[in-house]
Motif scaffolding. Structure first.
Motif, short mmCIF file in Angstrom:
data_model
loop_
_atom_site.label_atom_id
_atom_site.label_comp_id
_atom_site.label_asym_id
_atom_site.label_seq_id
_atom_site.Cartn_x
_atom_site.Cartn_y
_atom_site.Cartn_z
N GLY A 10 -20.87 -29.20 -5.96
CA GLY A 10 -21.43 -30.50 -6.37
C GLY A 10 -20.36 -31.45 -6.86
N GLY A 13 -20.66 -35.24 -6.78
CA GLY A 13 -21.73 -35.84 -7.58
C GLY A 13 -21.17 -36.49 -8.84
N GLY A 16 -19.76 -33.54 -11.39
CA GLY A 16 -18.75 -32.77 -10.66
C GLY A 16 -17.51 -33.59 -10.34
N SER A 38 -26.82 -35.91 -2.63
CA SER A 38 -26.80 -37.04 -3.57
C SER A 38 -25.36 -37.43 -3.90
CB SER A 38 -27.58 -36.71 -4.85
OG SER A 38 -26.96 -35.63 -5.52
N GLY A 56 -20.80 -28.63 2.88
CA GLY A 56 -21.76 -27.59 3.21
C GLY A 56 -22.76 -27.38 2.09
N ILE A 58 -24.95 -24.93 -0.53
CA ILE A 58 -24.84 -23.68 -1.30
C ILE A 58 -25.93 -22.67 -0.90
CG2 ILE A 58 -23.57 -24.57 -3.29
CD1 ILE A 58 -26.32 -24.67 -4.77
N ALA A 78 -23.52 -28.02 -8.38
CA ALA A 78 -24.43 -28.40 -7.29
C ALA A 78 -25.86 -27.99 -7.62
CB ALA A 78 -23.99 -27.74 -5.99
N LEU A 80 -30.29 -29.68 -7.17
CA LEU A 80 -31.20 -30.82 -7.10
C LEU A 80 -31.60 -31.10 -8.54
CD1 LEU A 80 -33.31 -29.95 -3.95
CD2 LEU A 80 -31.34 -31.48 -4.16
N VAL A 96 -32.45 -24.39 -3.64
CA VAL A 96 -31.10 -24.89 -3.95
C VAL A 96 -30.65 -24.38 -5.32
CG1 VAL A 96 -29.73 -26.97 -4.40
CG2 VAL A 96 -31.36 -26.94 -2.50
N ALA A 119 -23.83 -25.22 -14.76
CA ALA A 119 -24.49 -26.40 -15.34
C ALA A 119 -25.97 -26.13 -15.51
CB ALA A 119 -24.29 -27.61 -14.42
N SER A 120 -26.38 -25.80 -16.72
CA SER A 120 -27.82 -25.67 -17.01
C SER A 120 -28.29 -26.97 -17.66
CB SER A 120 -28.09 -24.46 -17.88
OG SER A 120 -29.49 -24.31 -18.05
N TYR A 145 -38.05 -27.79 -12.04
CA TYR A 145 -36.61 -28.00 -12.25
C TYR A 145 -36.12 -27.19 -13.45
CZ TYR A 145 -32.31 -30.21 -13.86
OH TYR A 145 -31.03 -30.43 -14.31
N LYS A 149 -33.39 -24.01 -13.59
CA LYS A 149 -32.15 -23.98 -14.37
C LYS A 149 -32.13 -22.76 -15.29
CE LYS A 149 -29.86 -26.83 -12.67
NZ LYS A 149 -28.42 -26.91 -12.44
N TYR A 172 -26.67 -28.91 -20.53
CA TYR A 172 -26.33 -30.32 -20.71
C TYR A 172 -27.55 -31.08 -21.20
CZ TYR A 172 -22.63 -29.34 -17.19
OH TYR A 172 -21.57 -28.84 -16.46
P1 NAD Z 1 -25.62 -35.26 -8.96
O1 NAD Z 1 -26.85 -35.31 -8.10
O2 NAD Z 1 -24.79 -36.49 -9.07
O3 NAD Z 1 -24.70 -34.05 -8.49
C1 NAD Z 1 -25.16 -32.93 -7.82
C2 NAD Z 1 -24.25 -32.68 -6.63
O4 NAD Z 1 -24.67 -31.49 -5.96
C3 NAD Z 1 -24.29 -33.82 -5.59
O5 NAD Z 1 -22.98 -34.17 -5.22
C4 NAD Z 1 -25.06 -33.20 -4.44
O6 NAD Z 1 -24.70 -33.77 -3.18
C5 NAD Z 1 -24.69 -31.74 -4.56
N1 NAD Z 1 -25.70 -30.85 -3.97
C6 NAD Z 1 -27.04 -30.89 -4.12
N2 NAD Z 1 -27.62 -29.93 -3.40
C7 NAD Z 1 -26.61 -29.24 -2.79
C8 NAD Z 1 -26.59 -28.14 -1.92
N3 NAD Z 1 -27.71 -27.54 -1.50
N4 NAD Z 1 -25.38 -27.68 -1.49
C9 NAD Z 1 -24.23 -28.30 -1.90
N5 NAD Z 1 -24.21 -29.35 -2.72
C10 NAD Z 1 -25.38 -29.82 -3.17
O7 NAD Z 1 -26.12 -34.78 -10.39
P2 NAD Z 1 -25.32 -34.60 -11.76
O8 NAD Z 1 -26.02 -35.42 -12.77
O9 NAD Z 1 -23.87 -34.74 -11.57
O10 NAD Z 1 -25.67 -33.08 -12.10
C11 NAD Z 1 -24.72 -32.01 -11.97
C12 NAD Z 1 -25.33 -30.75 -12.54
O11 NAD Z 1 -25.62 -30.93 -13.93
C13 NAD Z 1 -26.64 -30.31 -11.90
O12 NAD Z 1 -26.61 -28.90 -11.79
C14 NAD Z 1 -27.69 -30.74 -12.87
O13 NAD Z 1 -28.84 -29.92 -12.80
C15 NAD Z 1 -26.95 -30.56 -14.20
N6 NAD Z 1 -27.48 -31.39 -15.29
C16 NAD Z 1 -27.28 -32.74 -15.26
C17 NAD Z 1 -27.75 -33.51 -16.33
C18 NAD Z 1 -27.56 -34.99 -16.37
O14 NAD Z 1 -27.97 -35.59 -17.36
N7 NAD Z 1 -26.94 -35.63 -15.38
C19 NAD Z 1 -28.44 -32.88 -17.37
C20 NAD Z 1 -28.64 -31.52 -17.34
C21 NAD Z 1 -28.12 -30.77 -16.29
#
Ligand code: NAD
Length: 312
Positions: A10, A13, A16, A38, A56, A58, A78, A80, A96, A119-120, A145, A149, A172
């Protein structure tokens, strides 16, 4: 400093890409595995040439196996990442977030990866009444969701218990900052509010706006990940990553209006299914075991975020 190879799943994203950027700037080699569902190439623009990109999914164990070869630590971002999306389509979120995480753990274990940092999410606490939330509260996921997690966390502790594999879960709490996507149907509240106010549009609040969150600037999460990759005696454990504060959506909006210089009033719509009311972390465990400290507070984080969206 020893140069190492890291994998960021990820990595294209929001979060990441910040982790990847920090690792590259610290002189390490970085590999990113992302399906760009995304994620965006432009998120890696600043470090583009220095990142080895695996395009690719995961859910595909073979590509995950190739991506972990020779890697020291995996930062597994990575997923959803949306509650409403998981309510609409729980099966894809399951595949996913749960099967994908299992693939990452199995491949990492078999390749001799030293540690996985996962990342939980604070959503695992659901409507538990205690505030602030400490890690020993019994989770109560309220959406597919959140459940996905939590399942990942359980796989992490089981992999430690059964195989002696080193992996750590970071919960997080509402992360925000530059590059967070304001446009997707499932966008988070801060990028939506900031872009609405900058464009002179009315931001939408679901419910009364008194729901509260422990909003956390992204640099704090990057720091927590790096600490969790190195800390001793933390394998199998779970840590909150947050600022330890709590702001309502109305307070958030007031601060943003002040920073931006806007007097736009919000639109109120019905509350959304699966959303929790209040959220605030205890960060004591992360402070003690990881040496975690809040690096950038809420107000400074908001200023930096607004600056970034203004410059886009
Ligand atoms: P984001 O959507 O920007 O990043 C997720 C990335 O994972 C994206 O680049 C996406 O293309 C990739 N991805 C999704 N499905 C995939 C798959 N099947 N194979 C490969 N890549 C895949 O979201 P983010 O906010 O950066 O979140 C990152 C992580 O942090 C996630 O695990 C999310 O659950 C966790 N998280 C985020 C928050 C927040 O506030 N942003 C809070 C709690 C947890």
């Amino acid at each position: 400093m020893k140069k190492r190879l890291y994998l960021v799943t990820g990595g294209a994203g929001f979060i990441g890409s910040h982790i990847s950027e920090r690792l590259v700037r610290s002189g390490h080699s970085v590999r990113v595995l992302d399906d760009f569902s995304s994620g965006k190439e432009e998120n890696l623009e600043s470090v583009g040439g220095d990142v080895e990109l695996f395009r690719g999914d995961i859910r595909d164990l073979e590509i995950v196996k190739r991506a972990v070869e020779g890697v020291d630590v995996v930062f597994h971002e990575a997923a959803l990442g949306s509650v409403p999306r998981s309510v609409a389509d729980p099966l894809t979120t399951h595949e996913v977030n749960i099967t994908g995480t299992l693939n990452v753990l199995m491949a990492a274990r078999d390749a001799g990866v030293r540690r996985v940092v996962y990342a939980s999410s604070s959503s695992v606490y659901g409507e538990t009444p205690e505030l602030p939330k400490s890690e020993d509260i019994r989770p109560q996921p309220l959406s597919p969701y959140a459940l996905s997690k939590l399942a990942g966390e359980h796989y992490i502790s089981v992999f430690h218990h059964v195989y002696g594999f080193e992996a750590v879960s970071l919960r997080y709490f509402n992360i925000f900052g530059p590059r967070q996507d304001p446009e997707s149907q499932y966008a988070a509240v801060i990028p939506k509010f900031v872009t609405a106010l900058l464009d002179g549009n009315r931001p939408t609040i679901y419910g009364d706006g008194l729901q509260s969150r422990d909003f956390t600037y992204v640099e704090n999460v990057v720091e927590a990940n790096l600490l969790a990759a190195e800390a001793e005696a933390v394998a199998g454990r779970v840590f909150n990553v947050a600022c330890g504060g709590r702001y309502t959506l109305l307070e958030l909006l007031d601060r943003l209006k002040e920073i931006i210089g806007s007097d736009t009033e919000p639109l109120h719509e019905a509350a959304r299914a699966g959303d929790v009311r209040d959220s605030q972390a205890s960060i004591e465990a992360a402070e003690r075991a990881l040496g975690y400290r809040v690096m950038v507070d809420f107000d400074e984080g908001l200023r930096r975020t607004v600056d970034w969206y203004r410059g886009k």
